[in-house]
Design a protein around this motif. Structure first.
Motif, PDB file in Angstrom:
ATOM      1  N   SER A 282       0.812  -1.214   0.000  1.00 15.13           N
ATOM      2  CA  SER A 282       0.000   0.000   0.000  1.00 15.13           C
ATOM      3  C   SER A 282       0.845   1.262   0.000  1.00 15.13           C
ATOM      4  O   SER A 282       0.313   2.372  -0.113  1.00 15.13           O
ATOM      5  CB  SER A 282      -0.930   0.009   1.217  1.00 15.13           C
ATOM      6  OG  SER A 282      -0.193  -0.004   2.420  1.00 15.13           O
ATOM      7  N   ASP A 283       2.152   1.125   0.126  1.00 15.19           N
ATOM      8  CA  ASP A 283       3.040   2.284   0.060  1.00 15.19           C
ATOM      9  C   ASP A 283       3.687   2.415  -1.312  1.00 15.19           C
ATOM     10  O   ASP A 283       4.590   3.227  -1.500  1.00 15.19           O
ATOM     11  CB  ASP A 283       4.114   2.198   1.145  1.00 15.19           C
ATOM     12  CG  ASP A 283       4.935   0.912   1.065  1.00 15.19           C
ATOM     13  OD1 ASP A 283       4.414  -0.081   0.540  1.00 15.19           O
ATOM     14  OD2 ASP A 283       6.089   0.906   1.540  1.00 15.19           O
ATOM     15  N   TYR A 284       3.230   1.635  -2.301  1.00 15.41           N
ATOM     16  CA  TYR A 284       3.729   1.690  -3.666  1.00 15.41           C
ATOM     17  C   TYR A 284       2.723   2.427  -4.547  1.00 15.41           C
ATOM     18  O   TYR A 284       1.546   2.055  -4.596  1.00 15.41           O
ATOM     19  CB  TYR A 284       3.935   0.289  -4.243  1.00 15.41           C
ATOM     20  CG  TYR A 284       5.240  -0.375  -3.872  1.00 15.41           C
ATOM     21  CD1 TYR A 284       5.637  -0.476  -2.543  1.00 15.41           C
ATOM     22  CD2 TYR A 284       6.064  -0.926  -4.836  1.00 15.41           C
ATOM     23  CE1 TYR A 284       6.819  -1.101  -2.192  1.00 15.41           C
ATOM     24  CE2 TYR A 284       7.252  -1.558  -4.496  1.00 15.41           C
ATOM     25  CZ  TYR A 284       7.627  -1.635  -3.170  1.00 15.41           C
ATOM     26  OH  TYR A 284       8.809  -2.246  -2.832  1.00 15.41           O
ATOM     27  N   ALA A 285       3.177   3.443  -5.272  1.00 10.40           N
ATOM     28  CA  ALA A 285       2.291   4.167  -6.177  1.00 10.40           C
ATOM     29  C   ALA A 285       1.699   3.235  -7.239  1.00 10.40           C
ATOM     30  O   ALA A 285       0.540   3.381  -7.635  1.00 10.40           O
ATOM     31  CB  ALA A 285       3.051   5.303  -6.850  1.00 10.40           C
ATOM     32  N   GLN A 286       2.496   2.260  -7.694  1.00  8.91           N
ATOM     33  CA  GLN A 286       2.026   1.353  -8.731  1.00  8.91           C
ATOM     34  C   GLN A 286       0.801   0.572  -8.298  1.00  8.91           C
ATOM     35  O   GLN A 286      -0.067   0.251  -9.117  1.00  8.91           O
ATOM     36  CB  GLN A 286       3.147   0.382  -9.115  1.00  8.91           C
ATOM     37  CG  GLN A 286       2.865  -0.435 -10.366  1.00  8.91           C
ATOM     38  CD  GLN A 286       2.851   0.423 -11.616  1.00  8.91           C
ATOM     39  OE1 GLN A 286       3.744   1.235 -11.831  1.00  8.91           O
ATOM     40  NE2 GLN A 286       1.831   0.257 -12.428  1.00  8.91           N
TER      41      GLN A 286
END
Length: 580
Positions: A378-382
């Motif tokens: 959930s901390d990945y923009a992708q």
């Protein structure tokens, strides 16, 4: 309510990035030779080690730690550790030493870095192969043609320069070729024709392939002090051409440019079709492909899965084999179900399978996988982009818009890293959704805040790769058989790779204008991913982008064989291409 939501988000992040120390192993090389005594450390910690005589090392690290590799005379390398990082094989390259800039007090001369910053808004600057020249401080007069003075009705550079400068004479034409004399025909020294400096590339023949509309700035250099760096070939003076790709930063006029036409790169049809080299296929797959019957293939699979029970690459290959070779979807699905333990919890495996499902039109199954990846990352923009686009494939436009806006909210709250290249793609996707599905998806104020002034029409290509460590070169061949290479690697652009790792993003887009009818070819050369494993590359092709007839197609490629240029696909009705 807002504070409660913020608390939930923080708790979610804490769960996902909870420190879990792991051992990272690998080998450090330079030109394929192992490097001993490479200094390896975790930035902002006391943890460090060195490579042994064989270039091997291991070090303890946590997700989000940055591993730094230092060796005298070679460029430093920095790699961010991820949740899946286990092996980091590093290839170090020669360091290019640059002299420190000399600051001269009480002088109006500016450093190259200062001139670089001023280039976009100072028309009296020109970029050459040897740096930026400032007409105010140059050792001679520089004559310019600015963009608004260039008649784009002309066919080539010869038309642009003809009759524009005193004593500059043009011979020949755009069809049969020609050249330019800067110092006149009557010189007793039998003056040579001018040479050409195009975006730092020095050419002796007139670059007639450059469209006048692609020229942003042109300068004539005929002073010996300015041309001496070009050596004897510069004896006849230099025509310096800066194309619009140098000024490309947000599309000056809202339109992309054909980078393949800006360089004289002739394509020689060297890319190999995927069917032309067996080396790219693992031995187990060749064994399956040699099976005489489907029953024989099943027996082979039952024996192989025991050996490759921990490899999700094998599971995906077996799934694809039975699904496409024998059209046995039921057995292929059974392979996935029985090996869920191999795929679950591994974001690279889940994304790779999701790509395959999307290419097959199994959008519901892909959506479930993207939801799993979002939970893990959930901390990945992708994760936000993938899930939003997945909802859109299911027709769940409200949920898609909510996911785009959730990402935007987390940026505003500074809970995610804000990087402009990432934001451009996110905003374009949201803008496209709003444009095609109606502004009732979000509030009027939010639409005005987020919607881009994006009138691009044509073909849009979006590439995404499963492993963020993947390095590759994408090659675009235009209808005139000239190519443009876009390299995604540490060696080519370390800053770009750092941005992707910080933000958790593994996508890039290319815009193809439809003003010239013809076929574009797209090829790829795989450079590796710091471990001896393949990478899945997904290409999403949007035809008639931004129009009511917009449609998309998804293609998936397994890149395994390194340093071989291979054909991917072709796109019709396209011309101008540029990367954001």
């Amino acid at each position: 309510m807002k504070n409660f939501l913020l608390l939930l988000v923080l708790i979610s992040f804490a769960c996902n990035v909870q420190a879990q120390s792991k051992t990272i192993k690998g080998k450090v090389t330079q030109m394929d030779a192992p490097l001993a005594n490479v200094q390896i450390s975790i930035i902002d910690s006391d943890i460090s080690t060195t490579t042994d005589a064989n270039g091997l090392y291991q070090i303890s690290a946590e997700p989000r730690d940055v591993v730094k590799y230092i060796y005298p005379g070679l460029s430093d390398v920095q790699i961010m550790v991820e949740d899946v990082t286990r092996i980091l094989n590093i290839e170090m390259t020669q360091k290019i030493e640059q002299l420190d800039e000399v600051i001269v007090r009480n002088s109006n001369r500016k450093s190259q870095s200062e001139l670089e910053e001023e280039y976009k808004y100072r028309p009296n600057l020109i970029k050459t192969a040897f740096g930026i020249l400032d007409s105010e401080t140059a050792p001679g007069k520089i004559r310019f043609l600015q963009e608004d003075e260039i008649n784009d009705v002309g066919v080539c550079i010869l038309d642009v320069v003809r009759n524009k400068f005193a004593s500059v004479r043009v011979f020949g034409d755009c069809q049969r070729g020609g050249g330019i004399y800067i110092r006149g025909f009557n010189s007793i020294s039998q003056a040579s024709p001018a040479v050409y400096d195009v975006d730092g590339q020095i050419l002796t023949n007139a670059p007639t392939w450059i469209a006048p509309a692609s020229i942003a700035r042109l300068a004539v250099l005929n002073n010996l002090a300015m041309t001496t760096r070009y050596g004897s070939i510069g004896a006849g003076g230099v025509i310096v051409i800066n194309t619009k790709t140098l000024l490309y930063a947000g599309n000056i006029d809202g339109k992309p440019y054909d980078q393949a036409k800006l360089r004289n790169n002739k394509y020689d049809n060297s890319a190999l079709s995927t069917v032309n080299f067996k080396e790219d296929k693992p031995s187990y797959l060749n064994e399956l492909l040699n099976a005489k019957t489907e029953e024989d293939a099943k027996v082979i699979y039952e024996n192989q899965i025991k050996k490759y029970s921990s490899s999700f690459y094998y599971v995906l290959d077996a799934y694809d084999y039975f699904s496409n070779k024998w059209k046995n979807k039921e057995f292929a699905n059974k392979i996935i179900e029985e090996n869920d333990n191999i795929l679950g919890g591994n974001p690279i495996a889940l994304k790779s399978l999701a790509y395959i499902y999307q290419a097959e039109g199994k959008f519901k199954e892909a959506n479930k996988l993207y939801e799993d990846v979002y939970t893990l990352r959930s901390d990945y923009a992708q994760s936000y982009l993938d899930l939003a686009n997945s909802y859109r494939e299911l027709g769940l436009n409200q949920k898609a818009a909510a996911m785009y806006l959730r990402y935007d909210y987390l940026l505003a709250e500074e809970l995610l890293e804000k990087e402009e290249p990432v934001k451009v793609i996110m905003d374009r996707d949201l803008n496209n959704l709003i444009s095609l599905k109606g502004a009732d998806l979000v509030s009027t104020n939010k639409v005005k805040e987020i919607k881009l002034d994006d009138d691009f029409k044509g073909t849009r290509l979006v590439f995404e790769w499963s492993d963020s460590e993947a390095e590759f070169v994408l090659q675009f061949v235009n209808p005139e058989k000239r190519y443009y290479n876009s390299e995604h690697s540490l060696a080519a652009d370390a800053e770009r790779i750092q941005i992707e790792k910080r933000s958790g993003f593994s996508s890039e887009e290319y815009l193809i204008d439809d003003t010239l009818r013809g076929n574009w070819l797209v090829n790829a050369t795989y450079l590796g991913n710091k471990s001896l494993t393949p990478t899945y590359l997904k290409a999403t092709i949007y035809y008639n982008y931004g129009s009511a007839s917009q449609r998309k197609e998804t293609k998936v490629f397994k890149l395994g064989l390194r340093n071989v240029n291979q054909q991917l696909f072709s796109v019709s009705n396209a011309v101008s291409i540029v990367a954001n």
